[in-house]
Write an enzyme that holds these catalytic residues in place. Structure first.
Site, PDB file in Angstrom:
ATOM      1  N   CYS A  56      39.011  44.783  34.584  1.00  0.00           N
ATOM      2  CA  CYS A  56      37.710  45.160  34.011  1.00  0.00           C
ATOM      3  C   CYS A  56      36.650  44.118  34.380  1.00  0.00           C
ATOM      4  O   CYS A  56      35.520  44.463  34.734  1.00  0.00           O
ATOM      5  CB  CYS A  56      37.783  45.265  32.492  1.00  0.00           C
TER       6      CYS A  56
ATOM      7  N   CYS B 123      40.669  42.246  29.724  1.00  0.00           N
ATOM      8  CA  CYS B 123      41.223  42.955  30.882  1.00  0.00           C
ATOM      9  C   CYS B 123      40.721  42.344  32.190  1.00  0.00           C
ATOM     10  O   CYS B 123      39.526  42.405  32.483  1.00  0.00           O
ATOM     11  CB  CYS B 123      40.826  44.426  30.767  1.00  0.00           C
TER      12      CYS B 123
END
Length: 101
Positions: free
Chosen positions: A31, A28
């Site tokens: 993230c 991600c």
């Protein structure tokens, strides 16, 4: 400092005090952007707030239990009770305000 914890360590980690848990994934992008920001905020609150990171791919049962559908998801817990949630990347000032509430 943000400590990586597993699904089995979760309940014990958040059961007392104030804890911030970052549910994220290695694949991600947002993230990965949030990681350094979370580290900075954790250093500012060292000793008063516990910071943890959980890899959603390694904790499917926990994610299902908490209803995590998107990452990054930052959850705030007080004595084991979820009190606030932030989904998505946020800048340092906004994350600091979130964990300070």
């Amino acid at each position: 400092m943000v400590k990586q914890i597993s699904e089995s360590e979760f309940d014990e980690a958040v059961k007392s005090g104030v804890s911030v848990v970052d549910f994220s994934a290695t694949w991600c992008g947002p993230c990965q952007m949030l990681g350094p920001v979370l580290e900075k905020v954790s250093e500012k609150h060292a000793g008063s707030i516990n910071f943890y990171k959980v890899d959603v791919d390694e904790a499917p049962n926990l994610c299902q239990k908490l209803g995590i559908m998107s990452v990054p998801a930052v959850y705030l817990f007080k004595d084991g009770v979820q009190t606030a949630t932030n989904i998505g990347f946020v800048p340092e000032a906004q994350l600091d305000a979130f964990v300070s509430q």
